[in-house]
Design a protein around this motif. Structure first.
Motif, PDB file in Angstrom:
ATOM      1  N   ILE A  55       0.851  -1.185   0.000  1.00  0.00           N
ATOM      2  CA  ILE A  55       0.000   0.000   0.000  1.00  0.00           C
ATOM      3  C   ILE A  55       0.889   1.239   0.000  1.00  0.00           C
ATOM      4  CG2 ILE A  55      -0.222  -0.076   2.526  1.00  0.00           C
ATOM      5  CD1 ILE A  55      -3.017   1.143   2.166  1.00  0.00           C
ATOM      6  N   VAL A  56       0.601   2.136  -0.924  1.00  0.00           N
ATOM      7  CA  VAL A  56       1.355   3.382  -1.073  1.00  0.00           C
ATOM      8  C   VAL A  56       0.409   4.540  -0.761  1.00  0.00           C
ATOM      9  CG1 VAL A  56       2.835   4.765  -2.573  1.00  0.00           C
ATOM     10  CG2 VAL A  56       2.690   2.285  -2.905  1.00  0.00           C
ATOM     11  N   GLY A  57       0.847   5.444   0.098  1.00  0.00           N
ATOM     12  CA  GLY A  57      -0.035   6.521   0.547  1.00  0.00           C
ATOM     13  C   GLY A  57      -0.115   7.681  -0.409  1.00  0.00           C
ATOM     14  N   THR A  58      -0.612   7.438  -1.602  1.00  0.00           N
ATOM     15  CA  THR A  58      -0.829   8.511  -2.567  1.00  0.00           C
ATOM     16  C   THR A  58      -1.981   8.143  -3.481  1.00  0.00           C
ATOM     17  OG1 THR A  58       0.194   9.909  -4.262  1.00  0.00           O
ATOM     18  CG2 THR A  58       0.825   7.594  -4.246  1.00  0.00           C
ATOM     19  N   GLY A  59      -2.740   9.145  -3.881  1.00  0.00           N
ATOM     20  CA  GLY A  59      -3.883   8.920  -4.761  1.00  0.00           C
ATOM     21  C   GLY A  59      -4.246  10.198  -5.481  1.00  0.00           C
ATOM     22  N   SER A  60      -5.480  10.276  -5.934  1.00  0.00           N
ATOM     23  CA  SER A  60      -5.878  11.393  -6.782  1.00  0.00           C
ATOM     24  C   SER A  60      -5.838  12.740  -6.066  1.00  0.00           C
ATOM     25  CB  SER A  60      -7.282  11.141  -7.335  1.00  0.00           C
ATOM     26  OG  SER A  60      -8.216  10.945  -6.289  1.00  0.00           O
ATOM     27  N   ARG A  61      -5.981  12.782  -4.747  1.00  0.00           N
ATOM     28  CA  ARG A  61      -5.961  14.067  -4.044  1.00  0.00           C
ATOM     29  C   ARG A  61      -4.567  14.674  -3.986  1.00  0.00           C
ATOM     30  NH1 ARG A  61      -6.935  14.004   2.392  1.00  0.00           N
ATOM     31  NH2 ARG A  61      -6.319  16.164   2.077  1.00  0.00           N
ATOM     32  N   ASP A  62      -3.518  13.875  -4.264  1.00  0.00           N
ATOM     33  CA  ASP A  62      -2.144  14.363  -4.201  1.00  0.00           C
ATOM     34  C   ASP A  62      -1.618  14.813  -5.552  1.00  0.00           C
ATOM     35  OD1 ASP A  62      -1.853  13.578  -1.385  1.00  0.00           O
ATOM     36  OD2 ASP A  62      -1.966  11.541  -2.178  1.00  0.00           O
ATOM     37  N   GLU A  63      -2.442  14.797  -6.578  1.00  0.00           N
ATOM     38  CA  GLU A  63      -2.000  15.112  -7.932  1.00  0.00           C
ATOM     39  C   GLU A  63      -2.093  16.608  -8.222  1.00  0.00           C
ATOM     40  OE1 GLU A  63      -3.824  10.899  -9.683  1.00  0.00           O
ATOM     41  OE2 GLU A  63      -4.866  12.811 -10.005  1.00  0.00           O
ATOM     42  N   GLU A  64      -1.262  17.067  -9.146  1.00  0.00           N
ATOM     43  CA  GLU A  64      -1.442  18.400  -9.705  1.00  0.00           C
ATOM     44  C   GLU A  64      -2.666  18.367 -10.615  1.00  0.00           C
ATOM     45  OE1 GLU A  64       0.324  20.883  -8.721  1.00  0.00           O
ATOM     46  OE2 GLU A  64       1.743  19.679  -7.559  1.00  0.00           O
ATOM     47  N   GLU A  65      -3.382  19.483 -10.657  1.00  0.00           N
ATOM     48  CA  GLU A  65      -4.641  19.496 -11.400  1.00  0.00           C
ATOM     49  C   GLU A  65      -4.451  19.155 -12.866  1.00  0.00           C
ATOM     50  OE1 GLU A  65      -8.603  22.355 -11.764  1.00  0.00           O
ATOM     51  OE2 GLU A  65      -6.853  22.985 -10.599  1.00  0.00           O
ATOM     52  N   GLU A  66      -3.354  19.615 -13.455  1.00  0.00           N
ATOM     53  CA  GLU A  66      -3.119  19.342 -14.876  1.00  0.00           C
ATOM     54  C   GLU A  66      -2.651  17.913 -15.119  1.00  0.00           C
ATOM     55  OE1 GLU A  66       0.532  21.333 -13.083  1.00  0.00           O
ATOM     56  OE2 GLU A  66      -1.665  21.594 -13.067  1.00  0.00           O
ATOM     57  N   GLN A  67      -2.360  17.164 -14.029  1.00  0.00           N
ATOM     58  CA  GLN A  67      -1.948  15.765 -14.152  1.00  0.00           C
ATOM     59  C   GLN A  67      -2.979  14.830 -13.523  1.00  0.00           C
ATOM     60  OE1 GLN A  67       1.950  15.531 -12.358  1.00  0.00           O
ATOM     61  NE2 GLN A  67       2.981  16.154 -14.239  1.00  0.00           N
ATOM     62  N   ALA A  68      -4.229  15.236 -13.487  1.00  0.00           N
ATOM     63  CA  ALA A  68      -5.269  14.413 -12.865  1.00  0.00           C
ATOM     64  C   ALA A  68      -5.313  13.030 -13.510  1.00  0.00           C
ATOM     65  CB  ALA A  68      -6.629  15.098 -13.008  1.00  0.00           C
ATOM     66  N   GLY A  69      -5.294  11.997 -12.674  1.00  0.00           N
ATOM     67  CA  GLY A  69      -5.313  10.620 -13.148  1.00  0.00           C
ATOM     68  C   GLY A  69      -3.949   9.964 -13.222  1.00  0.00           C
ATOM     69  N   ILE A  70      -2.890  10.678 -12.853  1.00  0.00           N
ATOM     70  CA  ILE A  70      -1.544  10.119 -13.017  1.00  0.00           C
ATOM     71  C   ILE A  70      -1.278   8.992 -12.019  1.00  0.00           C
ATOM     72  CG2 ILE A  70      -0.394  11.775 -11.482  1.00  0.00           C
ATOM     73  CD1 ILE A  70       1.948  11.766 -13.489  1.00  0.00           C
ATOM     74  N   SER A  71      -1.886   9.042 -10.834  1.00  0.00           N
ATOM     75  CA  SER A  71      -1.679   7.963  -9.855  1.00  0.00           C
ATOM     76  C   SER A  71      -2.223   6.642 -10.389  1.00  0.00           C
ATOM     77  CB  SER A  71      -2.363   8.321  -8.527  1.00  0.00           C
ATOM     78  OG  SER A  71      -1.841   9.495  -7.985  1.00  0.00           O
ATOM     79  N   HIS A  72      -3.416   6.693 -10.966  1.00  0.00           N
ATOM     80  CA  HIS A  72      -4.013   5.486 -11.532  1.00  0.00           C
ATOM     81  C   HIS A  72      -3.236   5.023 -12.766  1.00  0.00           C
ATOM     82  CE1 HIS A  72      -7.027   3.598 -14.333  1.00  0.00           C
ATOM     83  NE2 HIS A  72      -7.069   2.781 -13.308  1.00  0.00           N
ATOM     84  N   PHE A  73      -2.790   5.952 -13.591  1.00  0.00           N
ATOM     85  CA  PHE A  73      -1.994   5.616 -14.767  1.00  0.00           C
ATOM     86  C   PHE A  73      -0.695   4.934 -14.328  1.00  0.00           C
ATOM     87  CE2 PHE A  73       0.060   7.561 -18.832  1.00  0.00           C
ATOM     88  CZ  PHE A  73       0.142   6.301 -19.394  1.00  0.00           C
ATOM     89  N   LEU A  74      -0.051   5.476 -13.280  1.00  0.00           N
ATOM     90  CA  LEU A  74       1.192   4.883 -12.782  1.00  0.00           C
ATOM     91  C   LEU A  74       0.945   3.465 -12.266  1.00  0.00           C
ATOM     92  CD1 LEU A  74       4.191   5.150 -12.079  1.00  0.00           C
ATOM     93  CD2 LEU A  74       3.495   6.228  -9.916  1.00  0.00           C
ATOM     94  N   GLU A  75      -0.182   3.229 -11.628  1.00  0.00           N
ATOM     95  CA  GLU A  75      -0.520   1.872 -11.168  1.00  0.00           C
ATOM     96  C   GLU A  75      -0.506   0.886 -12.341  1.00  0.00           C
ATOM     97  OE1 GLU A  75      -4.453  -0.615 -10.744  1.00  0.00           O
ATOM     98  OE2 GLU A  75      -4.625   1.419  -9.941  1.00  0.00           O
ATOM     99  N   HIS A  76      -1.121   1.274 -13.460  1.00  0.00           N
ATOM    100  CA  HIS A  76      -1.127   0.409 -14.647  1.00  0.00           C
ATOM    101  C   HIS A  76       0.287   0.154 -15.154  1.00  0.00           C
ATOM    102  CE1 HIS A  76      -5.386  -0.075 -16.162  1.00  0.00           C
ATOM    103  NE2 HIS A  76      -5.552   0.692 -15.094  1.00  0.00           N
ATOM    104  N   VAL A  77       1.098   1.208 -15.225  1.00  0.00           N
ATOM    105  CA  VAL A  77       2.451   1.080 -15.769  1.00  0.00           C
ATOM    106  C   VAL A  77       3.311   0.193 -14.874  1.00  0.00           C
ATOM    107  CG1 VAL A  77       4.562   2.365 -16.285  1.00  0.00           C
ATOM    108  CG2 VAL A  77       2.337   3.278 -16.988  1.00  0.00           C
TER     109      VAL A  77
END
Length: 506
Positions: A55-77
């Protein structure tokens, strides 16, 4: 032939089983590396299974607005390939062992887990460590996953078919952001962006690793230290609490013939200390049991009523959720909620004990999904300075007074919200009631003032009309008899003359 003694045979059988059976987890155990990485062991159900989760303590609330969705994208990668391993879907070692892998992203955490036969536990530890800590970031694989994520957003929606109401509850706070982002933001994310987010959040203070299964505990911890111990230290994720909205928050009105609807009433909580969490966990389970019993079993208003405790880093909430086939049931269901909260002034000790056992049962994991769910709770405790064994012990000792105190502190009208399709909270009626009371008070004050001024100025001594004919009077217990009108007039005149003399008007 004499029978063999029974006692030595039983002893031999017991020793044989003890020597041949694999080691099993005996409750919760924690070890912390030099860099602050937490390693956890949870009890299991003695099945021939091993589950491992990160478990990693980061998700969508920690993203920059222009990078919304990057946490989920990183999970896939990350799940696609590691520095020295092939893509997950074509890894022959994973398919040959029949292992199951998966992951998910929320507003605050990203979780990766793997499970399979316990005999393959060393491979699973090394495989998951390689992917989470040493992703390859190969451009072809990134573009393949980008297309997959864009398809997921287009078909499932940016929140992946999860109907969320965070925007109504928290306004423009980052908790209101969609987990998947948008097609525009995901399309613009570069490999450098992915590397930067991985470096920023995937560090020891922000990661916990947990396992459950029939494996030798000491050897497993040794391999976890070897495989995950090299992760660098780093600062904890910051916290920025949102403003909380209460009252009736949903305004739209549905049209059509469909009568089904869902009750969504809850209470905002702001628990930031780990020792306060046990009472909230037992409180939510107690209410969940009671809500189900009353709404379904006793009054038959719904099939699946539930109460859920939502724990974010800096705010929490208690949600009463109940789908129903008829919108007319929403008000009776809301009444049940109020009655159950009132019941917490004197909760049932037997029901509290049952709820505590259910909550502590969450630390007994029989699958990878249960392990991941329990690790979210354990991570919240750990990242708020708490101790998981102390949490379990506190839950087991919960008393009626603890629940009453928690309910009095958290569950009050000022913290309550309604997300149902109809207005169920009478918060708008309170100002009108106050206005009416003030108006009535002003009228009484004005009348009293007018009478005082009138008496003071003598304006009440206006001529009285002389009644014509005779009027009737009645004595208590006697017959009605006529009274002379002139006599009544003389009585009035004597009264007012006495009043004038007492004030000195003549």
């Amino acid at each position: 032939m004499r029978p063999l003694p029974l006692a030595p045979l039983l002893l031999a059988a017991w020793l044989l089983c003890l020597l041949s059976a694999p080691a099993t987890a005996q409750g919760f155990r924690e070890e912390i590396t030099e860099t602050g990485l937490r390693l956890w062991e949870f009890s299991d159900d003695d099945a021939d299974r091993f589950s491992l989760a990160v478990i990693v303590g980061t998700g969508s609330r920690d993203e920059e607005e222009e990078q919304a969705g990057i946490s989920h994208f990183l999970e896939h990668v990350i799940f696609q390939s590691a520095a020295e391993r092939p893509p997950e879907h074509s890894d022959p070692e994973v398919s040959r062992r029949g292992l199951a892998t998966n992951g998910y992203t929320t507003s605050e955490v990203t979780v990766y887990h793997i499970s399979g036969s316990a005999v393959h536990w060393p491979f699973m530890v090394e495989w998951l460590a390689d992917h989470v800590l040493r992703p390859r970031f190969e451009m072809t694989e990134i573009e393949n996953e980008r297309r997959t994520v864009l398809q997921e957003i287009a078909t499932e929606g940016p929140d992946f078919d999860a109907l969320t109401f965070e925007a109504m509850l928290y306004g423009d706070h980052p908790l209101s952001r969609s987990i998947g982002g948008s097609e525009t933001t995901v399309a613009s994310i570069t490999v450098e962006d992915l590397r930067a987010v991985h470096k920023r959040f995937y560090h020891a203070a922000n990661i916990a690793v947990g396992f459950a299964g029939r494996v030798p505990s000491t050897e497993c911890f040794e391999l976890l230290h070897k495989s995950f111990g090299g992760v660098a230290a780093g600062p904890p994720v910051g916290k920025e609490a949102p403003d909380l909205r209460t009252g009736n928050l949903r305004r739209e009105t549905r049209v059509g013939t469909d009568r089904s609807s869902t009750l969504r009433i809850g209470y905002h909580l702001q628990c930031t200390n780990a020792p306060e969490l046990p009472s909230l966990l037992v409180l939510s389970q107690y209410l969940d049991d009671r809500f189900f019993a009353v709404a379904r079993e006793e009054q038959h208003l719904a099939y699946a009523p539930s109460v859920r405790l939502i724990c974010y880093r800096d705010v929490q909430r208690l949600d009463f959720v109940c789908p129903t086939s008829d919108r007319a049931n929403l008000r009776p269901l809301a009444t049940i909620v109020e009655d159950l909260v009132g019941e917490l002034r004197h909760p049932d000790p037997a029901a509290i004990a049952k709820a505590a056992r259910t909550v502590n049962g969450r630390f007994h994991c029989s699958s990878a999904t249960e392990l991941a769910d329990t690790m979210e709770l354990a991570a919240w405790v750990a990242w708020h300075g708490g101790d998981v064994p102390a949490l379990v012990a506190s839950i087991a000792k919960m008393q009626a007074i603890d629940l009453s105190t928690a309910a009095e502190r958290w569950l009050h009208q000022d913290s309550r919200f309604n997300l149902s399709e109809v207005q169920l909270l009478d918060t708008s009626g309170a100002p009108w009631a106050l206005f009416v009371l003030l108006a009535i008070g002003l009228l009484y004050w004005f009348r009293a003032r007018v009478l005082y001024v009138a008496r003071a100025t003598g304006s009440l001594l206006r001529p009285r009309p002389k009644p014509a004919g005779r009027v009737l009077s009645m004595k208590k217990g006697g017959p009605i008899k006529p009274v002379d009108a002139d006599e009544i007039e003389r009585s009035f005149q004597r009264y007012f003359e006495e009043e004038d003399r007492s004030r000195g008007d003549r």
